[in-house]
Design a protein around this motif. Structure first.
Motif, PDB file in Angstrom:
ATOM      1  N   GLY A  71       0.811  -1.284  -0.068  1.00  0.00           N
ATOM      2  CA  GLY A  71      -0.103   0.085   0.093  1.00  0.00           C
ATOM      3  C   GLY A  71       0.821   1.477   0.119  1.00  0.00           C
ATOM      4  N   THR A 102      -3.599  10.299   3.142  1.00  0.00           N
ATOM      5  CA  THR A 102      -4.348   8.814   3.237  1.00  0.00           C
ATOM      6  C   THR A 102      -3.450   7.932   3.405  1.00  0.00           C
ATOM      7  OG1 THR A 102      -5.879   7.414   1.865  1.00  0.00           O
ATOM      8  CG2 THR A 102      -3.831   8.948   0.419  1.00  0.00           C
ATOM      9  N   GLU A 103      -3.936   6.897   4.041  1.00  0.00           N
ATOM     10  CA  GLU A 103      -3.117   5.544   4.028  1.00  0.00           C
ATOM     11  C   GLU A 103      -3.956   4.429   3.569  1.00  0.00           C
ATOM     12  OE1 GLU A 103      -1.123   4.558   7.568  1.00  0.00           O
ATOM     13  OE2 GLU A 103      -1.885   2.617   7.770  1.00  0.00           O
ATOM     14  N   ILE A 104      -3.503   3.620   2.408  1.00  0.00           N
ATOM     15  CA  ILE A 104      -4.103   2.606   1.672  1.00  0.00           C
ATOM     16  C   ILE A 104      -3.618   1.427   1.955  1.00  0.00           C
ATOM     17  CG2 ILE A 104      -5.136   1.689  -0.498  1.00  0.00           C
ATOM     18  CD1 ILE A 104      -5.376   4.902  -1.185  1.00  0.00           C
ATOM     19  N   GLN A 144      -3.714  -3.165   1.312  1.00  0.00           N
ATOM     20  CA  GLN A 144      -4.435  -4.392   0.669  1.00  0.00           C
ATOM     21  C   GLN A 144      -3.677  -5.536   1.103  1.00  0.00           C
ATOM     22  OE1 GLN A 144      -5.033  -5.936  -3.696  1.00  0.00           O
ATOM     23  NE2 GLN A 144      -6.874  -5.176  -3.086  1.00  0.00           N
ATOM     24  N   ASN A 170      -8.943  -5.140   2.064  1.00  0.00           N
ATOM     25  CA  ASN A 170      -8.923  -3.595   2.132  1.00  0.00           C
ATOM     26  C   ASN A 170      -9.114  -2.841   3.141  1.00  0.00           C
ATOM     27  OD1 ASN A 170      -8.433  -3.914  -1.215  1.00  0.00           O
ATOM     28  ND2 ASN A 170     -10.088  -4.921  -0.895  1.00  0.00           N
ATOM     29  N   GLN A 171      -8.018  -1.739   3.336  1.00  0.00           N
ATOM     30  CA  GLN A 171      -8.516  -0.965   4.208  1.00  0.00           C
ATOM     31  C   GLN A 171      -7.852   0.461   3.896  1.00  0.00           C
ATOM     32  OE1 GLN A 171      -7.165   0.179   9.071  1.00  0.00           O
ATOM     33  NE2 GLN A 171      -7.187  -2.073   8.317  1.00  0.00           N
ATOM     34  N   GLN A 172      -8.773   1.334   3.962  1.00  0.00           N
ATOM     35  CA  GLN A 172      -8.629   2.850   3.589  1.00  0.00           C
ATOM     36  C   GLN A 172      -8.658   3.844   4.676  1.00  0.00           C
ATOM     37  OE1 GLN A 172     -11.207   1.480   1.845  1.00  0.00           O
ATOM     38  NE2 GLN A 172      -9.967   0.059   0.779  1.00  0.00           N
ATOM     39  N   SER A 173      -8.076   4.732   4.701  1.00  0.00           N
ATOM     40  CA  SER A 173      -8.309   5.894   5.638  1.00  0.00           C
ATOM     41  C   SER A 173      -7.839   7.368   4.963  1.00  0.00           C
ATOM     42  CB  SER A 173      -7.120   5.709   6.816  1.00  0.00           C
ATOM     43  OG  SER A 173      -7.395   6.769   7.791  1.00  0.00           O
ATOM     44  N   ASN A 200     -12.431   6.142   7.786  1.00  0.00           N
ATOM     45  CA  ASN A 200     -11.848   4.808   7.873  1.00  0.00           C
ATOM     46  C   ASN A 200     -12.751   3.794   7.260  1.00  0.00           C
ATOM     47  OD1 ASN A 200      -9.184   5.708   9.350  1.00  0.00           O
ATOM     48  ND2 ASN A 200     -11.062   6.563  10.638  1.00  0.00           N
TER      49      ASN A 200
END
Length: 726
Positions: free
Chosen positions: A324, A347-349, A351, A385-388, A411
């Motif tokens: 990511g 942002t922080e993404i 997978q 998947n995590q997105q912030s 988030n």
């Protein structure tokens, strides 16, 4: 919701104010000539930047003990505890009583290594394959920090590596030997020029361990390079390849523990239980200053982990690529001559694509490695998947030495699981398909803080929110072959008042915090009877929890001039007092619904303190002494079983010398831990995980095994560190 969106938009558009060349007032702290401990200045900057309690350890504090013993370095902080299942592995970081709900690994705590998340997209952190011997700095943000770091209720731990500041080529060789046939080496080559600095390090660690089947073997190779391309651009490159083997001894009953009788757990030893890990990490960070007031830092990261885990009841293979980016923009503006604005947004993404197989042993004691038929086993492919997205705005009223911090993050986490054993016709008679998908509602987490600086004291009042979403593994109950559809993410809301200050001409430093944290929809790992026999674990929202506490960290440095025997005395006291209670907390125990409201939270000591006293002579001789104490804890929800507290006394005596031409530096030392031979533990099964029992464990029938003991006698190591500058 509308209010949160308005706050987000207002703070975002504040970046468009006309920029003027002006230094961030946070950095004005650097103008203070601090005579206190080395960590103090950096700690003050981080405390002021985040607007909540933040504590830091420099290499000086880390090396007061063996850096590989993470519990001895990080664990001295107020509000921080480190558990471990093996001598050098299975670490579980607990911050403000949060993070000990799981049997294995770290969850609810976010961990970074040189800006790259060690915590994967699922929110799980494994530390067995991390080389702590080359870590130069650690810091901990205590309590919910989701505004800038995404999922996590307990807090954030960050580890940093540092390149050499000395130009030219230097070679460092560190060698340590000690009890349990410990052999620990680090060979490091540094190369520094005007526009580049880099190092490559090979680390080796092996030990027979103090428990049966407790051997350790670790090899690490690490490269870090910093390259200055222009006055505006700096690029950092990180690469590591790591191997870790940890033998697992298993837990023992409390009666054995208090008698200092540790035969190990035969159910584990019979199977040669172990965890083997091989991992590769890679990261590139680009730091670019667009103008004097607008900059960006972006890191692209990848980690790939292969592991084999054999325990008492199962054999597991695990492969987990995680990748990511994290990107943070910083914009500084002067609203007027007296008001300054500093905005961080980014942002922080992540997978994570993992492949995991888990097959159960039959339990045949004469043939312990025979496995059950494939149909009851697990073979899954996960995609998580995590997105912030976050924004963090700081307004400094310079005339008043007052700052207002407003932050907000959005988030999101979702995952898919594909059952690879459910392919049509693959297994005759297999009709189950445990594939599923799950997506959680976007969580908005605000942070608000007011800071007032008075002389050398910083006062901070803050409100923070954080969240934890259930993992893919907890969202399905394998024993019942059904999804855990009722699970919702837990939410934490914390109010904190904290003060960080300097007294007595800055020789005395302190940090004091009072906090009140409510955790709603608490996620708890529980155990229930398995229809097929034995017990199975599952996760449930068991109710709410209220964590109230006080933390204090105090340090003092006294420099002595014209004394041939003593040049400096350093001391510190770190203290925590916790009153953590379950509120509206109920669950089923042995099929009976039980209410544990107003009971004390399991595994959390009411009191914890560390005391350190260090001496240094002008001739290079030094002595570091540390005493760590944990009070008793309850291991069960009903608070019927209390585990005795303990205190550990550690010391390190050494001699440092540098040649007149400064080409050679030497450090000789001898050190010991648990010098007063105290009975102590390193890991407890808690709450819904208690009463663990494995067939053939070697203990009397019906006796559960819930504690991993530490070594109850003093143990020692010694070493020599040599650095040569070419």
């Amino acid at each position: 919701m509308k209010t949160k969106i308005i706050v987000l938009l207002v703070t975002f558009f504040s970046m468009n104010l006309v920029a003027q060349t002006k230094q961030d007032s946070i950095n004005q702290l650097k103008n203070i000539i601090v005579k206190a401990r080395q960590k103090t200045l950096k700690e003050r900057n981080e405390f002021k930047r985040h607007g909540q309690s933040t504590e830091l350890l420099t290499s000086e504090e880390i090396n007061r003990n063996n850096p590989a013993f993470l519990e001895q370095s990080l664990g001295v902080m107020a509000g921080v505890q480190v558990d471990k299942r093996t001598q050098f592995g299975g670490q579980r970081i607990v911050i403000r009583g949060y993070g000990n709900d799981q049997k294995f690994n770290n969850w609810g705590i976010k961990v970074y290594y040189n800006q790259m998340p060690l915590t994967n997209a699922e929110g799980v952190t494994i530390l067995d394959d991390v080389d702590f011997s080359i870590v130069d700095k650690m810091d901990v943000i205590k309590g919910p920090a989701s505004t800038m770091y995404g999922a996590g209720v307990g807090g954030v731990v960050r580890f940093y590596l540092k390149n050499s500041d000395e130009k030219g080529i230097s070679l460092t060789q560190n060698t340590t030997t000690g009890s349990f046939n410990l052999l620990q080496t680090n060979t490091r080559l540094d190369y520094v020029t005007d526009n580049a600095s880099m190092f490559v390090n090979f680390g080796h660690l092996q030990s027979d361990g103090y428990r049966p089947n407790g051997q350790t073997l670790k090899n690490f190779i690490t490269y870090k390079g910093d390259f200055k391309f222009t006055d505006r651009q700096l690029v950092n490159v990180f690469l590591s390849h790591n191997y870790s083997h940890e033998g697992i001894s298993g837990q023992i009953p409390y009666s054995y523990y208090y008698a200092n009788n540790d035969p190990g757990n035969n159910a584990y030893i019979r199977n040669n239980a172990h965890l083997n890990m091989q991992s590769t990490r890679f990261g590139v960070t680009n730091n670019y200053n667009f103008t004097n007031t607008f900059k960006n830092s972006t890191v692209l990261f990848y980690s790939g982990t292969e592991s084999e885990r054999v325990v008492s009841g199962a054999s597991e293979q695990f492969s987990s690529p995680n990748y990511g980016l994290r990107s943070v923009f910083t914009k500084s503006n002067d609203i007027s001559n007296e008001i300054e604005n500093v905005l961080d947004f980014g942002t922080e993404i992540q997978q994570c694509k993992s492949l995991i197989s888990n097959f159960r042993f039959t339990g045949d004691l004469n043939n312990p490695f025979s496995v059950s038929p494939i149909a009851p086993g697990n073979y899954y492919k996960y995609t998580t998947n995590q997105q912030s997205v976050f924004i963090h705005d700081r307004i400094n009223f310079k005339n008043l030495d007052l700052s207002l911090i407003i932050g907000l993050s959005a988030n999101k986490i979702d995952y898919d699981r594909f059952d690879l054993l459910a392919l049509p016709g693959l297994i005759i008679g297999n009709t189950k398909n445990t594939s599923f998908s799950k997506s959680f509602t976007t969580s908005y987490n605000p942070h608000i803080a007011i800071q007032k600086t008075y002389k050398d004291q910083i006062f901070n009042l803050s409100y923070s929110e954080g969240y934890n979403a259930p993992t893919a593994a907890t969202s399905f109950i394998a024993a019942l072959n059904k999804t855990n559809d009722d699970l919702v993410a837990e939410k934490a809301k914390m109010i904190e008042f904290s003060v960080q200050g300097l007294l007595f001409n800055t020789r005395f430093d302190y940090q004091f915090s009072l906090f009140n944290m409510n955790i709603d929809n608490k996620l708890t790992q529980l155990s229930a009877p398995n229809p097929a026999g034995g017990n199975y674990t599952y996760t449930a929202n068991t109710g709410n929890q209220l964590n109230r506490g006080l933390e204090a960290s105090i340090g003092y440095v006294h420099e002595i001039k014209s004394n041939p025997f003593l040049s400096k005395v350093t001391s510190f006291v770190n203290f925590s007092y916790f009153d953590f209670k379950y509120t509206d907390f109920s669950t089923r125990v042995s099929g009976v619904l039980s209410d544990f409201s107003n009971k004390t939270v399991v595994g959390v000591p009411k009191q914890k303190y560390s005391v350190g006293l260090d001496f240094q002579s002008p001739k290079g001789i030094y002595l570091n002494t540390t005493f760590n104490y944990l009070s008793e804890v309850f291991s069960d929800f009903a608070n019927t079983n209390s585990v005795n507290g303990y205190g550990l006394l550690n010391a390190k005596l050494g001699y440092k010398i540098t040649t007149n031409n400064k080409k050679v530096s030497l450090d000789f030392f001898v050190a010991g831990n648990n010098l007063t031979n105290q009975t102590n533990y390193t890991f407890l099964f808690l709450g819904g995980n208690i009463n663990d029992f494995d067939a053939g464990n070697g203990f009397p029938t019906g006796m559960s095994a819930d504690v991993n003991p530490g070594f109850s006698k003093a143990y020692f190591w010694n070493g020599i560190n040599i650095k040569y500058h070419f």
